[in-house]
Design a protein around this motif. Sequence first.
Motif, PDB file in Angstrom:
ATOM      1  N   ASP A 163       0.835  -1.204   0.000  1.00 39.21           N
ATOM      2  CA  ASP A 163       0.000   0.000   0.000  1.00 39.21           C
ATOM      3  C   ASP A 163       0.871   1.256   0.000  1.00 39.21           C
ATOM      4  O   ASP A 163       0.600   2.214  -0.741  1.00 39.21           O
ATOM      5  N   LEU A 164       1.941   1.266   0.827  1.00 34.89           N
ATOM      6  CA  LEU A 164       2.840   2.418   0.856  1.00 34.89           C
ATOM      7  C   LEU A 164       3.539   2.609  -0.489  1.00 34.89           C
ATOM      8  O   LEU A 164       3.635   3.727  -1.000  1.00 34.89           O
ATOM      9  N   MET A 165       4.009   1.502  -1.074  1.00 29.88           N
ATOM     10  CA  MET A 165       4.725   1.598  -2.342  1.00 29.88           C
ATOM     11  C   MET A 165       3.812   2.042  -3.482  1.00 29.88           C
ATOM     12  O   MET A 165       4.249   2.718  -4.418  1.00 29.88           O
ATOM     13  N   SER A 166       2.548   1.664  -3.405  1.00 31.65           N
ATOM     14  CA  SER A 166       1.618   2.020  -4.492  1.00 31.65           C
ATOM     15  C   SER A 166       1.377   3.520  -4.581  1.00 31.65           C
ATOM     16  O   SER A 166       0.905   4.025  -5.602  1.00 31.65           O
ATOM     17  N   ARG A 167       1.706   4.241  -3.502  1.00 30.67           N
ATOM     18  CA  ARG A 167       1.459   5.679  -3.463  1.00 30.67           C
ATOM     19  C   ARG A 167       2.674   6.515  -3.861  1.00 30.67           C
ATOM     20  O   ARG A 167       2.608   7.748  -3.806  1.00 30.67           O
ATOM     21  N   CYS A 168       3.783   5.870  -4.198  1.00 26.53           N
ATOM     22  CA  CYS A 168       4.991   6.622  -4.523  1.00 26.53           C
ATOM     23  C   CYS A 168       5.467   6.278  -5.933  1.00 26.53           C
ATOM     24  O   CYS A 168       5.108   5.242  -6.504  1.00 26.53           O
ATOM     25  N   ALA A 169       6.319   7.153  -6.460  1.00 29.53           N
ATOM     26  CA  ALA A 169       6.805   6.966  -7.830  1.00 29.53           C
ATOM     27  C   ALA A 169       7.650   5.714  -7.968  1.00 29.53           C
ATOM     28  O   ALA A 169       7.608   5.035  -9.004  1.00 29.53           O
ATOM     29  N   LEU A 170       8.429   5.373  -6.935  1.00 30.30           N
ATOM     30  CA  LEU A 170       9.250   4.171  -7.016  1.00 30.30           C
ATOM     31  C   LEU A 170       8.383   2.929  -7.091  1.00 30.30           C
ATOM     32  O   LEU A 170       8.649   2.014  -7.888  1.00 30.30           O
ATOM     33  N   GLN A 177       5.312   2.727  -8.198  1.00 31.96           N
ATOM     34  CA  GLN A 177       4.600   2.694  -9.471  1.00 31.96           C
ATOM     35  C   GLN A 177       5.485   2.186 -10.597  1.00 31.96           C
ATOM     36  O   GLN A 177       5.001   1.672 -11.603  1.00 31.96           O
ATOM     37  N   ARG A 178       6.798   2.320 -10.413  1.00 34.72           N
ATOM     38  CA  ARG A 178       7.732   1.754 -11.387  1.00 34.72           C
ATOM     39  C   ARG A 178       7.536   0.246 -11.507  1.00 34.72           C
ATOM     40  O   ARG A 178       7.693  -0.324 -12.598  1.00 34.72           O
ATOM     41  N   PHE A 179       7.212  -0.411 -10.398  1.00 33.68           N
ATOM     42  CA  PHE A 179       7.040  -1.866 -10.398  1.00 33.68           C
ATOM     43  C   PHE A 179       5.572  -2.275 -10.524  1.00 33.68           C
ATOM     44  O   PHE A 179       5.270  -3.338 -11.052  1.00 33.68           O
ATOM     45  N   PHE A 180       4.662  -1.457 -10.007  1.00 34.65           N
ATOM     46  CA  PHE A 180       3.249  -1.815  -9.991  1.00 34.65           C
ATOM     47  C   PHE A 180       2.468  -1.260 -11.182  1.00 34.65           C
ATOM     48  O   PHE A 180       1.395  -1.773 -11.512  1.00 34.65           O
ATOM     49  N   GLY A 181       2.988  -0.183 -11.805  1.00 35.14           N
ATOM     50  CA  GLY A 181       2.168   0.538 -12.764  1.00 35.14           C
ATOM     51  C   GLY A 181       1.058   1.260 -12.013  1.00 35.14           C
ATOM     52  O   GLY A 181       1.238   1.713 -10.892  1.00 35.14           O
ATOM     53  N   GLY A 182      -0.109   1.352 -12.585  1.00 36.90           N
ATOM     54  CA  GLY A 182      -1.218   1.992 -11.890  1.00 36.90           C
ATOM     55  C   GLY A 182      -2.128   1.025 -11.185  1.00 36.90           C
ATOM     56  O   GLY A 182      -3.203   1.410 -10.713  1.00 36.90           O
ATOM     57  N   ASP A 183      -1.701  -0.243 -11.080  1.00 35.23           N
ATOM     58  CA  ASP A 183      -2.564  -1.288 -10.519  1.00 35.23           C
ATOM     59  C   ASP A 183      -1.770  -2.128  -9.517  1.00 35.23           C
ATOM     60  O   ASP A 183      -1.166  -3.135  -9.885  1.00 35.23           O
ATOM     61  N   PRO A 184      -1.733  -1.733  -8.247  1.00 33.86           N
ATOM     62  CA  PRO A 184      -0.937  -2.465  -7.262  1.00 33.86           C
ATOM     63  C   PRO A 184      -1.493  -3.866  -7.012  1.00 33.86           C
ATOM     64  O   PRO A 184      -2.701  -4.092  -7.122  1.00 33.86           O
ATOM     65  N   PRO A 185      -0.627  -4.815  -6.670  1.00 37.50           N
ATOM     66  CA  PRO A 185      -1.084  -6.179  -6.358  1.00 37.50           C
ATOM     67  C   PRO A 185      -2.037  -6.173  -5.164  1.00 37.50           C
ATOM     68  O   PRO A 185      -1.875  -5.392  -4.227  1.00 37.50           O
ATOM     69  N   ARG A 186      -3.008  -7.065  -5.210  1.00 39.15           N
ATOM     70  CA  ARG A 186      -4.005  -7.140  -4.138  1.00 39.15           C
ATOM     71  C   ARG A 186      -3.838  -8.369  -3.254  1.00 39.15           C
ATOM     72  O   ARG A 186      -4.487  -8.471  -2.216  1.00 39.15           O
TER      73      ARG A 186
END
Length: 547
Positions: free
Chosen positions: A43-50, A52-61
């Motif tokens: 959740d923390l990583m999904s909110r930062c540019a770094l 999003q580099r790995f998740f794109g706009g769709d973080p794993p659930r």
Amino acid sequence: MTFEEKLKSCSAAEIWQEYCGFLDLSMEEYMGIQRRLLMEQIDLMSRCALGQRFFGGDPPRTLDEFRRRVPLTSFGDYADVLLTRREEMLPAKPVVWLRTTWEGGDFPAKYAPYTESMLDTYKHNMLGAVLLATSSGKGRFHVKPGSRILYSLAPMPYATGLFPDLIEPELRVRFLPSVREARKLSFGQQSRRGYKLALQQGMNMFFGMSSVLYGTTRNLEQMGHSSQESGSRLRSILGISPRMLWRLAAGRYRSRRDGKPLLPKDLFRLDGFVCIGTDSSRYKDELEAAWGVRPMELAGGTEPTCLGTETWSKNGLVFFPDACFYEFIPEQEMLRNLADPSYKPHTYLINELVAGQNYELVITVLRGGAFLRYRVGDVYRCLRLRNPQDGLELPQFEYVDRIPTVIDIAGFTRITEREIRKVIEMSCLPVADWFALKEYDDNGHSFLRLYVELRAGARQSPALSREIIREHLSVYFRYYDGDYKDLKRLLGIDPLEVTMLPTGTIARYEAASGQKLPRVGAPREAVLDLLHRPSAFTSGEGDAGCR
């Protein structure tokens, strides 16, 4: 309350439960903590540019989706952000930046950001390790304020430099030397000053890298031996206290009576003895014999923080459930990937391991860390899946080594193919081909073995003996690698040995076997085959064999 206040007002059982209660977890409970903290990190990583580099706009659930979609990473995947300290791209604001060597990288160092939450976890786990270092059994420990701690670890900005800063606000201790004094000294000066203060004042605990502890032990033994000839001179030089002088006199008497050398255990009574670093398992028996206490090992590093500790039995590491999320690459998968970088190795979770197997560690740093599915480069052996004797339902591990493409010597220097090629190039020696291995002497201490072929015709020069080549390359290793230089300065060792091969040996072996020989970390069986295959040493240079 601080840790010291808890020692005064809380029961031993309450303190043990707070800091060492993770040892009572079932595997199901352990995995529950791992999954919960991983999802918080996602959740923390999904909110930062770094992130999003790995998740794109769709973080794993889910955990499975995370492992399926996010690739295994290395420092190169983060270098542009971390080397320039772009805090705005990170999942949480760093409080401190730590550094370590970037072996084989484009820059000499790697940097890792630590958030406030990471530091809180680090401190909590280190205090648990202090309890365990002084424990004689589950729930039984001996920690006292005012203890003198000989601290023989690298200072900030290295990870081990965090320990004094995190412990001092929680527990009144006396570091030898003080943190303020130590920060004005080089690592070597800090170590020598600490040894002198310990001999003057005594000490209760000893923290250090295993190889440095071994070097310290040898120095103290030599000081003790010289003191037998002139105890009064030692006192005048070191300003030794009456208590330490009494111990010295008593130890000297027993030494003469029993016909044995004076050892550190004759001078010091340690409540806790903690070691870290590679090759720890190879130093433990000697350290125990010298100090009368078996060292307790900690595991960790710059990127993974403090991730594991041994228990009171000192027979295997247990990983903290709240430092990192752990995945493991089986050794055969790791080797296949090293041979074919396009191959994607499978990973297993900590509840899916097999006892007796080696695994490369993969971590996702929790609590706002920067690394996702990160290949640290460390290999661990799963010793057992549970330990009924100690009441543990969790796996225990033993540190094995760095991955085969990295040669770690005494925890000080990490040598890769790139570094060796650079040193050989700088030396201007007529080296035609080579490969390198980490080997061990009769005492189990590691060194670098460099197998070298000279160019055709160069073998006829009397100026190019094996010893001359060794000395020449050693100079350039010390010049190019400051960590390598510290091995000589702090431990008194030059870990390079050279074996000469007849010209064309490696090429003929590769042609005959149909396999390319790795220049660093070649399989042991391949090297033995190479050295014992007579046809490999038939060359036009008239060489009869290797030296």
